[in-house]
Design a protein around this motif. Structure first.
Motif, PDB file in Angstrom:
ATOM      1  N   SER A  12       8.997   1.043  -8.680  1.00  0.00           N
ATOM      2  CA  SER A  12      10.225   1.902  -8.631  1.00  0.00           C
ATOM      3  C   SER A  12      10.147   2.949  -7.585  1.00  0.00           C
ATOM      4  N   GLY A  13       9.004   3.567  -7.206  1.00  0.00           N
ATOM      5  CA  GLY A  13       8.988   4.475  -5.949  1.00  0.00           C
ATOM      6  C   GLY A  13       9.014   3.830  -4.472  1.00  0.00           C
ATOM      7  N   ASP A  36       3.589  -5.994  -1.339  1.00  0.00           N
ATOM      8  CA  ASP A  36       3.466  -5.892  -2.875  1.00  0.00           C
ATOM      9  C   ASP A  36       3.228  -7.422  -3.157  1.00  0.00           C
ATOM     10  N   VAL A  79      -2.574  -5.071  -0.981  1.00  0.00           N
ATOM     11  CA  VAL A  79      -3.703  -4.436  -0.030  1.00  0.00           C
ATOM     12  C   VAL A  79      -4.855  -4.211  -0.550  1.00  0.00           C
ATOM     13  N   ALA A 307      11.846   9.037 -13.846  1.00  0.00           N
ATOM     14  CA  ALA A 307      12.714   9.931 -13.474  1.00  0.00           C
ATOM     15  C   ALA A 307      12.198  11.104 -12.372  1.00  0.00           C
TER      16      ALA A 307
HETATM   17  P1  FAD Z   1       5.473   0.941 -10.512  1.00  0.00           P
HETATM   18  O1  FAD Z   1       6.879   0.826 -10.703  1.00  0.00           O
HETATM   19  O2  FAD Z   1       4.627   0.506 -11.506  1.00  0.00           O
HETATM   20  O3  FAD Z   1       4.919   0.110  -9.096  1.00  0.00           O
HETATM   21  C1  FAD Z   1       3.858  -0.165  -8.682  1.00  0.00           C
HETATM   22  C2  FAD Z   1       3.852  -1.266  -7.786  1.00  0.00           C
HETATM   23  O4  FAD Z   1       2.650  -1.278  -6.908  1.00  0.00           O
HETATM   24  C3  FAD Z   1       4.254  -2.890  -8.387  1.00  0.00           C
HETATM   25  O5  FAD Z   1       5.122  -3.598  -7.994  1.00  0.00           O
HETATM   26  C4  FAD Z   1       2.613  -3.275  -7.999  1.00  0.00           C
HETATM   27  O6  FAD Z   1       2.650  -4.740  -8.085  1.00  0.00           O
HETATM   28  C5  FAD Z   1       2.447  -2.869  -6.705  1.00  0.00           C
HETATM   29  N1  FAD Z   1       0.743  -2.831  -6.462  1.00  0.00           N
HETATM   30  C6  FAD Z   1      -0.183  -2.398  -7.356  1.00  0.00           C
HETATM   31  N2  FAD Z   1      -1.433  -2.752  -6.511  1.00  0.00           N
HETATM   32  C7  FAD Z   1      -1.094  -3.100  -5.264  1.00  0.00           C
HETATM   33  C8  FAD Z   1      -1.620  -3.147  -4.072  1.00  0.00           C
HETATM   34  N3  FAD Z   1      -3.249  -3.420  -4.000  1.00  0.00           N
HETATM   35  N4  FAD Z   1      -1.080  -3.685  -2.919  1.00  0.00           N
HETATM   36  C9  FAD Z   1       0.393  -3.714  -3.008  1.00  0.00           C
HETATM   37  N5  FAD Z   1       1.015  -3.539  -4.062  1.00  0.00           N
HETATM   38  C10 FAD Z   1       0.339  -3.089  -5.160  1.00  0.00           C
HETATM   39  N6  FAD Z   1       9.589   6.552 -17.068  1.00  0.00           N
HETATM   40  C11 FAD Z   1      10.894   7.394 -17.388  1.00  0.00           C
HETATM   41  O7  FAD Z   1      11.329   7.852 -16.156  1.00  0.00           O
HETATM   42  N7  FAD Z   1      11.570   7.295 -18.424  1.00  0.00           N
HETATM   43  C12 FAD Z   1      11.161   6.732 -19.460  1.00  0.00           C
HETATM   44  O8  FAD Z   1      11.566   6.674 -20.639  1.00  0.00           O
HETATM   45  C13 FAD Z   1       9.946   5.966 -19.302  1.00  0.00           C
HETATM   46  N8  FAD Z   1       9.304   5.038 -20.162  1.00  0.00           N
HETATM   47  C14 FAD Z   1       8.142   4.402 -20.063  1.00  0.00           C
HETATM   48  C15 FAD Z   1       7.631   3.499 -21.221  1.00  0.00           C
HETATM   49  C16 FAD Z   1       6.676   2.485 -20.858  1.00  0.00           C
HETATM   50  C17 FAD Z   1       5.981   1.878 -22.139  1.00  0.00           C
HETATM   51  C18 FAD Z   1       6.229   2.493 -19.660  1.00  0.00           C
HETATM   52  C19 FAD Z   1       4.882   1.428 -19.362  1.00  0.00           C
HETATM   53  C20 FAD Z   1       6.589   3.415 -18.580  1.00  0.00           C
HETATM   54  C21 FAD Z   1       7.548   4.284 -18.895  1.00  0.00           C
HETATM   55  N9  FAD Z   1       8.139   4.984 -17.654  1.00  0.00           N
HETATM   56  C22 FAD Z   1       9.138   5.946 -18.076  1.00  0.00           C
HETATM   57  C23 FAD Z   1       7.181   5.055 -16.505  1.00  0.00           C
HETATM   58  C24 FAD Z   1       7.872   4.688 -15.293  1.00  0.00           C
HETATM   59  O9  FAD Z   1       8.254   3.246 -15.475  1.00  0.00           O
HETATM   60  C25 FAD Z   1       6.863   4.550 -14.147  1.00  0.00           C
HETATM   61  O10 FAD Z   1       6.380   5.925 -14.054  1.00  0.00           O
HETATM   62  C26 FAD Z   1       7.387   4.133 -12.945  1.00  0.00           C
HETATM   63  O11 FAD Z   1       7.753   2.629 -12.878  1.00  0.00           O
HETATM   64  C27 FAD Z   1       6.147   4.105 -11.759  1.00  0.00           C
HETATM   65  O12 FAD Z   1       6.901   3.944 -10.585  1.00  0.00           O
HETATM   66  P2  FAD Z   1       5.773   3.657  -9.131  1.00  0.00           P
HETATM   67  O13 FAD Z   1       6.647   3.000  -8.339  1.00  0.00           O
HETATM   68  O14 FAD Z   1       4.832   4.892  -9.204  1.00  0.00           O
HETATM   69  O15 FAD Z   1       4.955   2.374 -10.015  1.00  0.00           O
END
Ligand code: FAD
Length: 395
Positions: A12-13, A36, A79, A307
């Motif tokens: 997402s981020g 990724d 990474v 969010a």
């Molecule tokens: P992610 O979207 O998880 O992405 C991380 C990425 O990093 C992945 O693609 C992964 O492959 C990559 N990565 C990991 N390790 C490495 C590496 N070593 N090298 C390169 N890439 C790597 N949020 C809301 O806003 N509302 C909700 O109602 C909500 N409900 C949720 C319900 C559940 C059951 C879950 C599990 C989550 C929910 N969330 C909700 C939370 C939301 O999905 C996360 O907060 C959000 O996806 C986080 O984004 P991110 O980019 O930090 O991590």
């Protein structure tokens, strides 16, 4: 291999930042790399409704390739090491990638193995979890097979993504069990390592009424430490007395402990707790000025949600562009996060708040009330806003 901007993580981020950056600075085309290894991208917030049988799992999954914005280069590798003193990252196949600016967006790590017996039992015999695409269908299966007894819903005492998710599925379960006429033979229990039902008083007051109405038993300061799948026994640690407490279950929804990804914990980018150590307002790294962090892997003292990322991404991009133009970093994030607290099929409390735990609401209605309109917002509108807005750098 050198890129002006390297983004670690295309969830997402990472995708929100890449898309917005390339939209606002087209000249960066070809100079932004997303690293990724994932082949798929997930809209995780819908997993609550998948576990509750209201949405099909497949609608939450898309090809990672389909979300990589035009102008970004996707390096499909993990990474394994950060070398911030040298402005480089090292991948699992020993590729050294150098950068002018780095954005870390690698999400949170789910520590399945920290609960003894969980790996062996998850996904079968009533042990389920919404916290993985692989297991989310087992929640709905467990619910449908449940014929009475203890239905336990756990929450760990670590930071997790979406702090409300451990209880949302419980409210759906209660609703389903009532509709299928087994609720009077069942005991629904929330057993949590935390101390309160929710950290913001306004929404906690509403949730406590929901819990009373639904006759749910709550136990706080109890951390799940072991599942004995064959006996259907869950073992908790009472965090005050340090005693072990065993509870028999017919179904148990597990939210495992979580932490910063190991490769971040062991890197120079981590703070003492392992998270990417960023300024809570500017999202710039506290020691390496050309590094930013976003989302679940960061030290930001707010609830980890998609969010929150929707409000963080414009800050990272604005501050990154300022640096690219040798201007000061001025844009600030106020800690905004949101938790759509599903309380049943067709009802939801939309919690929105900031760093000070003060409600920061979007709608001119009392969002502490359960509403059907907010449920429809979560189920039907927010996924569209995610795929077509956030991931395109538009909102
Ligand atoms: P992610 O979207 O998880 O992405 C991380 C990425 O990093 C992945 O693609 C992964 O492959 C990559 N990565 C990991 N390790 C490495 C590496 N070593 N090298 C390169 N890439 C790597 N949020 C809301 O806003 N509302 C909700 O109602 C909500 N409900 C949720 C319900 C559940 C059951 C879950 C599990 C989550 C929910 N969330 C909700 C939370 C939301 O999905 C996360 O907060 C959000 O996806 C986080 O984004 P991110 O980019 O930090 O991590």
């Amino acid at each position: 291999m050198h890129y002006k901007v390297v983004i670690v993580g295309g969830g997402s981020g990472g995708i929100s930042v890449a898309a917005r950056l390339l939209r606002e600075a087209r000249w960066l085309s070809g100079q932004v790399a997303i690293v990724d290894p994932a082949t798929k991208h997930y809209y995780q917030p819908l997993w609550t409704l998948v576990g509750g049988g209201a949405v099909a799992r497949e609608v939450t999954e898309r090809e990672e390739a389909s979300v990589i914005p035009e102008g970004a280069v996707w390096i499909q590798e993990a990474v394994k090491e950060f070398k911030p003193e040298e402005n480089q990252v090292v991948t699992s196949s020993e590729k050294w990638i150098s950068y002018d600016y780095l954005v870390v967006a690698a999400g949170i790590q789910i520590d399945w193995d920290k609960i003894k017996g969980l790996r062996e039992s998850i996904g079968k015999d009533g042990v389920c979890s919404n916290y993985s695409y692989d297991y989310v269908n087992s929640t709905w299966e467990s619910l449908r097979n449940f014929k009475g007894g203890n239905a336990i819903f756990t929450a760990p005492n670590t930071p997790i993504k979406c702090g409300g998710a451990p209880q949302k599925i419980m409210y759906l379960a209660d609703d389903y069990l009532r509709k299928s006429k087994v609720r009077d033979k069942s005991n629904v229990m929330f057993v949590s390592g935390g101390t309160v039902i929710f950290g913001v008083k306004k929404y906690a007051d509403s949730l406590n009424k929901v819990i009373a109405r639904k006759e749910i038993e709550t136990r706080f300061k109890h951390n799940l430490v072991e599942i004995r799948g064959k006996e259907k026994v869950a073992v908790f640690e009472d965090l005050d007395s340090k005693q072990r407490v065993e509870i028999r279950y017919e179904m148990i929804h597990v939210v495992p402990p979580m932490s910063a990804p190991d490769f971040i914990k062991t890197s120079p980018l981590a703070n003492a707790d392992g998270w990417v150590d960023v300024d809570k307002f500017t999202l710039q790294h506290n020691r390496f000025a050309n590094v930013f962090g976003i989302g679940d892997c960061t030290s930001l003292p707010t609830s980890k949600t998609g969010a929150a990322i929707r409000k963080q991404a414009p800050v990272v991009v604005a501050n990154l562009l300022s640096m690219l133009h040798t201007q000061p970093v001025v844009k600030q994030y106020n800690g905004y996060t949101s938790c759509p607290l599903v309380t049943g099929y067709g009802s939801l409390i939309l919690a929105e708040f900031d760093y000070s735990n003060t409600p920061d609401e979007s709608f001119p209605v009392d969002q502490g009330k359960e509403r059907r309109s907010m449920y429809l917002l979560k189920k039907d509108l927010l996924p569209v806003i995610y795929w077509d807005g956030m991931l395109k750098g538009l909102m």
